[in-house]
Motif scaffolding. Structure first.
Motif, mmCIF file in Angstrom:
data_model
loop_
_atom_site.group_PDB
_atom_site.id
_atom_site.type_symbol
_atom_site.label_atom_id
_atom_site.label_comp_id
_atom_site.label_asym_id
_atom_site.label_seq_id
_atom_site.Cartn_x
_atom_site.Cartn_y
_atom_site.Cartn_z
ATOM 1 N N GLN A 134 -27.520 34.000 -16.888
ATOM 2 C CA GLN A 134 -27.038 33.045 -18.275
ATOM 3 C C GLN A 134 -27.720 32.134 -19.063
ATOM 4 O OE1 GLN A 134 -23.920 30.057 -16.828
ATOM 5 N NE2 GLN A 134 -26.061 28.081 -17.313
ATOM 6 N N LEU A 135 -27.631 32.429 -19.990
ATOM 7 C CA LEU A 135 -27.739 31.600 -21.635
ATOM 8 C C LEU A 135 -26.991 31.248 -22.317
ATOM 9 C CD1 LEU A 135 -29.856 31.982 -23.605
ATOM 10 C CD2 LEU A 135 -28.972 33.643 -24.424
ATOM 11 N N ASP A 136 -27.838 29.625 -22.133
ATOM 12 C CA ASP A 136 -26.944 28.322 -22.316
ATOM 13 C C ASP A 136 -27.413 28.235 -24.081
ATOM 14 O OD1 ASP A 136 -25.340 25.684 -23.141
ATOM 15 O OD2 ASP A 136 -25.581 25.333 -20.580
ATOM 16 N N LEU A 137 -26.995 28.048 -25.043
ATOM 17 C CA LEU A 137 -26.918 27.709 -25.866
ATOM 18 C C LEU A 137 -26.552 26.543 -26.482
ATOM 19 C CD1 LEU A 137 -25.569 30.876 -27.891
ATOM 20 C CD2 LEU A 137 -28.208 30.581 -26.684
ATOM 21 N N HIS A 138 -26.256 25.452 -26.374
ATOM 22 C CA HIS A 138 -25.837 23.797 -26.263
ATOM 23 C C HIS A 138 -27.230 23.668 -27.104
ATOM 24 C CE1 HIS A 138 -22.654 23.829 -23.576
ATOM 25 N NE2 HIS A 138 -21.420 23.618 -24.430
ATOM 26 N N GLY A 139 -27.379 23.315 -27.731
ATOM 27 C CA GLY A 139 -27.779 22.356 -29.210
ATOM 28 C C GLY A 139 -29.012 22.965 -29.804
ATOM 29 N N LEU A 140 -29.179 24.478 -29.941
ATOM 30 C CA LEU A 140 -29.734 25.464 -30.273
ATOM 31 C C LEU A 140 -29.531 25.623 -31.341
ATOM 32 C CD1 LEU A 140 -30.963 28.393 -27.741
ATOM 33 C CD2 LEU A 140 -31.535 25.675 -28.562
ATOM 34 N N ALA A 145 -30.567 30.235 -31.634
ATOM 35 C CA ALA A 145 -29.262 30.029 -31.010
ATOM 36 C C ALA A 145 -29.311 31.963 -30.941
ATOM 37 C CB ALA A 145 -28.127 30.203 -31.000
ATOM 38 N N ARG A 146 -29.467 32.644 -33.004
ATOM 39 C CA ARG A 146 -29.678 34.202 -32.936
ATOM 40 C C ARG A 146 -30.995 34.718 -31.757
ATOM 41 N NH1 ARG A 146 -28.996 33.924 -38.079
ATOM 42 N NH2 ARG A 146 -32.008 33.825 -38.681
ATOM 43 N N GLU A 147 -31.636 34.061 -32.356
ATOM 44 C CA GLU A 147 -33.046 35.101 -31.281
ATOM 45 C C GLU A 147 -33.300 34.161 -29.837
ATOM 46 O OE1 GLU A 147 -36.718 33.555 -33.214
ATOM 47 O OE2 GLU A 147 -35.848 33.250 -35.341
ATOM 48 N N ALA A 148 -32.976 33.239 -29.390
ATOM 49 C CA ALA A 148 -32.989 33.205 -27.855
ATOM 50 C C ALA A 148 -32.234 34.014 -27.308
ATOM 51 C CB ALA A 148 -31.828 31.766 -27.778
ATOM 52 N N LEU A 149 -30.488 34.906 -28.155
ATOM 53 C CA LEU A 149 -29.564 35.435 -27.537
ATOM 54 C C LEU A 149 -30.516 37.206 -27.895
ATOM 55 C CD1 LEU A 149 -26.177 35.812 -27.658
ATOM 56 C CD2 LEU A 149 -27.154 37.653 -28.459
ATOM 57 N N HIS A 168 -22.039 29.624 -25.258
ATOM 58 C CA HIS A 168 -22.193 29.137 -25.945
ATOM 59 C C HIS A 168 -21.184 27.767 -27.131
ATOM 60 C CE1 HIS A 168 -17.569 30.415 -26.906
ATOM 61 N NE2 HIS A 168 -17.883 31.591 -26.800
ATOM 62 N N GLY A 169 -20.217 26.769 -26.047
ATOM 63 C CA GLY A 169 -19.616 25.650 -25.909
ATOM 64 C C GLY A 169 -18.273 25.674 -26.887
ATOM 65 N N LYS A 170 -17.427 24.715 -27.052
ATOM 66 C CA LYS A 170 -16.144 24.749 -27.298
ATOM 67 C C LYS A 170 -16.171 24.251 -28.546
ATOM 68 C CE LYS A 170 -14.143 24.864 -22.492
ATOM 69 N NZ LYS A 170 -13.373 24.040 -21.401
ATOM 70 N N GLY A 171 -17.345 23.284 -28.459
ATOM 71 C CA GLY A 171 -17.590 23.173 -30.256
ATOM 72 C C GLY A 171 -16.567 21.455 -30.485
#
Length: 222
Positions: A134-140, A145-149, A168-171
């Motif tokens: 899994q990849l967690d994008l929280h805080g990016l 986030a685009r580059e990490a994904l 990606h989080g619920k916002g």
């Protein structure tokens, strides 16, 4: 003067050993001469080895007889290669891509590439595929986030993974309490050729704050 030359015959009896000594001296001299000629022959053969191998050569007319070779360029630095890969990742997934026409019209806006059946998204939604990474994008930030994904999807496919989760989080912590990354992540994933399909995760896997992604089969590298 050799020992044979110093011998003097005082009688006929002395002639036999004298002749024998002279013969031995002559034989030694002949052997030394033969050895000298053989050394000269080998030396000359070594000097002529190149000409004998390639044949007659002639200098080029009107040109410098020396031939200069350009030095081979140095190997590219790993740092530069990494920068190039990052640039390709940034260019390969755009924020301007319209994803709405490609998503299945359901309450979860799932995606399946052309030729992929509905049963694939149903299986993804039911958990038929085990989530391997899994990849967690929280805080990016968005660009991070685009580059990490992009890098995560590329490496997951390269190592033979089939099913991954993108969080990606619920916002809930964003202005207006709207998910900033959710729509962008969907847009980015659709543009990645490695992605076959994705669905919103089950509640126990993150619900509306994550996507479960099915990747194209790749060759696993040890």
């Amino acid at each position: 003067m050799t020992a044979a030359a110093r011998l003097t015959a005082h009688s006929l009896a002395d002639l036999k050993p004298l002749r024998q000594a002279l013969a031995e001296a002559a034989a030694q001299q002949a052997a030394r001469e033969h050895e000298r000629r053989e050394r000269e022959r080998r030396l000359q053969a070594e000097r002529n080895l190149f000409a004998t191998s390639v044949g007659a050569v002639r200098p080029l007319k009107g040109q410098d007889a020396r031939l200069w070779h350009a030095p081979e360029p140095p190997e590219p630095l790993p740092v530069q290669r990494q920068l190039d890969e990052e640039r390709v990742l940034r260019e390969s997934i755009s924020d301007e891509f319209d994803v709405t026409t490609l998503l299945d019209v359901d309450d979860q806006l799932s995606f399946r590439r052309t030729g992929v059946g509905l049963d694939v998204t149903r299986k993804l939604r039911s958990g038929a595929w085990s989530i391997q990474r899994q990849l967690d994008l929280h805080g990016l930030r968005t660009d991070e986030a685009r580059e990490a994904l992009g890098e995560f999807v590329r490496l997951a496919h390269r190592t033979g993974l089939r099913c991954v989760r993108i969080v990606h989080g619920k916002g809930l912590g964003s202005p207006g309490r709207t998910p900033v990354l959710k729509g962008r992540v969907q847009r980015w994933l659709v543009q990645k050729k490695e992605v076959l399909a994705f669905v919103q995760a089950r509640p126990l896997d993150g619900g509306a704050g994550a996507l479960v992604v099915l990747l194209q089969p790749g060759r696993r590298k040890n």
